[in-house]
Design an enzyme around this catalytic site. Structure first.
Site, short mmCIF file in Angstrom:
data_model
loop_
_atom_site.label_atom_id
_atom_site.label_comp_id
_atom_site.label_asym_id
_atom_site.label_seq_id
_atom_site.Cartn_x
_atom_site.Cartn_y
_atom_site.Cartn_z
CD GLU A 177 29.28 49.07 82.07
OE1 GLU A 177 28.77 50.02 82.63
OE2 GLU A 177 29.43 48.80 80.86
CG HIS A 206 25.87 40.57 93.83
ND1 HIS A 206 25.72 41.25 95.08
CD2 HIS A 206 27.22 40.74 93.65
CE1 HIS A 206 26.81 41.59 95.58
NE2 HIS A 206 27.68 41.34 94.84
CD GLN A 223 38.97 40.35 95.70
OE1 GLN A 223 39.00 39.01 95.10
NE2 GLN A 223 38.07 40.99 95.26
CB SER A 274 28.49 43.64 99.78
OG SER A 274 28.23 42.98 98.51
CG LEU A 279 24.34 37.17 96.27
CD1 LEU A 279 23.68 35.93 95.69
CD2 LEU A 279 25.62 37.45 95.52
CG HIS A 280 23.75 44.32 96.22
ND1 HIS A 280 24.05 44.36 94.78
CD2 HIS A 280 25.18 44.30 96.70
CE1 HIS A 280 25.23 44.51 94.48
NE2 HIS A 280 25.93 44.55 95.63
P1 AMP Z 1 31.39 41.73 94.57
O1 AMP Z 1 30.57 40.69 95.36
O2 AMP Z 1 31.35 42.98 95.21
O3 AMP Z 1 32.80 40.99 94.17
O4 AMP Z 1 30.72 41.81 93.06
C1 AMP Z 1 30.53 40.92 92.39
C2 AMP Z 1 30.13 41.39 90.98
O5 AMP Z 1 29.18 42.01 91.07
C3 AMP Z 1 31.13 42.18 90.23
O6 AMP Z 1 31.14 42.00 88.94
C4 AMP Z 1 30.53 43.58 90.70
O7 AMP Z 1 31.31 44.59 89.69
C5 AMP Z 1 29.27 43.32 90.46
N1 AMP Z 1 28.57 44.43 91.11
C6 AMP Z 1 28.69 44.68 92.44
N2 AMP Z 1 27.77 45.87 92.76
C7 AMP Z 1 26.97 46.10 91.69
C8 AMP Z 1 26.09 47.00 91.03
N3 AMP Z 1 25.76 47.92 92.11
N4 AMP Z 1 25.70 47.11 89.95
C9 AMP Z 1 26.10 45.99 89.04
N5 AMP Z 1 27.05 45.31 89.34
C10 AMP Z 1 27.60 45.28 90.52
#
Ligand code: AMP
Length: 285
Positions: free
Chosen positions: A155, A44, A68, A193, A40-41
């Site tokens: 987005e 998230h 995926q 990530s 997480l960052h």
């Molecule tokens: P992930 O863990 O990469 O599958 O992302 C989980 C959710 O966080 C998804 O809906 C991503 O679009 C969102 N997300 C990832 N990076 C960002 C970001 N920099 N800004 C906003 N939402 C993000």
């Protein structure tokens, strides 16, 4: 002294999760789901904060979904850091982390696949053939497992957001899907990530993606032709050291390619590689 926050409870089974959510729903309280793959960052966390504004309870799912990832992609090396993720979520006081195992998620021999035609084709769908089927299937399952009133997506993965909106409409899943703006580093690089894979030198190059995209979006807004603007932006990106997967202008809702001059609503979409690391970004025009 820094404030101490209680760790968020983790549940690993559909049964335990449903017990919690059913209790909240029976009490007339609302539930939001924020699906993630962990590591997480701030991107998230911004989704979690929005979820808290919208609902009484927040479920954050952490599941690195094998289906995926394509052959040769980074499923094995994808960063996994559940304890750190719990610490990051603690001050936000999300209600529960749902972190199922792969066998809890998929059972013995699954044979159902959710395919969303149209918006899954092209862009990331073209370069990662089974990716959106994996996403659509796991998100359908998460929505049915958690049964939230709303689910929030970034987005950053704009095409994914459209795929999920389409599948919830098509399958009559009673949930509201919300999109949240991209969170960026100060230099413009979208948080991801996968940024952890970048070397120091690549990290210096990475923000140029957003800079070039911004210039291109401005040129497109001023009425210049898509073909010429994309060709010039692609040259700049290659000169900076990126290998381009795609750089395209698409309609913001249908993802139909835009040719000629841009008429809103449109977005510029990019996927590029720095060595083996794939970065994606998009920008409203
Ligand atoms: P992930 O863990 O990469 O599958 O992302 C989980 C959710 O966080 C998804 O809906 C991503 O679009 C969102 N997300 C990832 N990076 C960002 C970001 N920099 N800004 C906003 N939402 C993000």
């Amino acid at each position: 002294m820094a404030a101490r926050f209680a760790k968020i409870p983790v549940v690993r089974t559909v049964r335990a999760l449903r017990k919690k959510v059913d209790g909240w729903r029976l009490a007339g309280e609302s539930v939001a789901l924020v699906p993630t793959m962990g590591a997480l960052h701030e991107g998230h966390l911004s989704l979690v904060r929005l979820a808290q504004k919208k609902c009484d309870h927040v479920v954050v799912s952490i599941f690195v979904n094998p289906t995926q990832f394509g052959v040769g992609e980074d499923f094995g090396s994808y960063p996994r850091s559940e304890e750190t993720d719990r610490e990051k979520l603690a001050p936000l006081k999300a209600d529960v982390i749902y972190a199922p195992t792969v066998s809890e998620m998929y059972g013995e021999a699954p044979s159902t696949n959710v395919h969303v035609a149209g918006v899954s084709d092209g862009l990331c769908g073209a370069s990662r053939p089974d990716h959106f089927d994996g996403v659509a299937t796991v998100v359908s399952k998460l929505l049915l497992q958690v049964n939230p009133h709303i689910a929030i997506f970034g987005e950053k993965d704009f095409q994914q957001l459209l795929v999920i909106k389409q599948l919830t409409r098509d399958l009559n899943i009673p949930v509201k899907i919300l999109g949240e703006a991209i969170v960026r580093e100060k230099d413009g690089l979208a948080l991801s990530s996968r940024n952890a894979y970048l070397s120091a030198r690549e990290r210096e190059i990475a923000p140029k993606l957003q800079q070039v995209m911004k210039q291109a979006a401005a040129a497109l807004k001023s009425g210049r032709q898509v073909k010429a603007v994309i060709a010039s932006a692609a040259k700049k990106l290659e000169k900076a050291g990126f290998r381009i997967d795609y750089l395209e202008v698409r309609h913001s809702e249908t993802l139909v390619p835009v040719i000629g001059k841009v008429k809103p609503p449109a977005r510029l979409f990019a996927a590029v590689y720095l060595r083996k690391t794939r970065l994606i970004d998009n920008l409203k025009i």
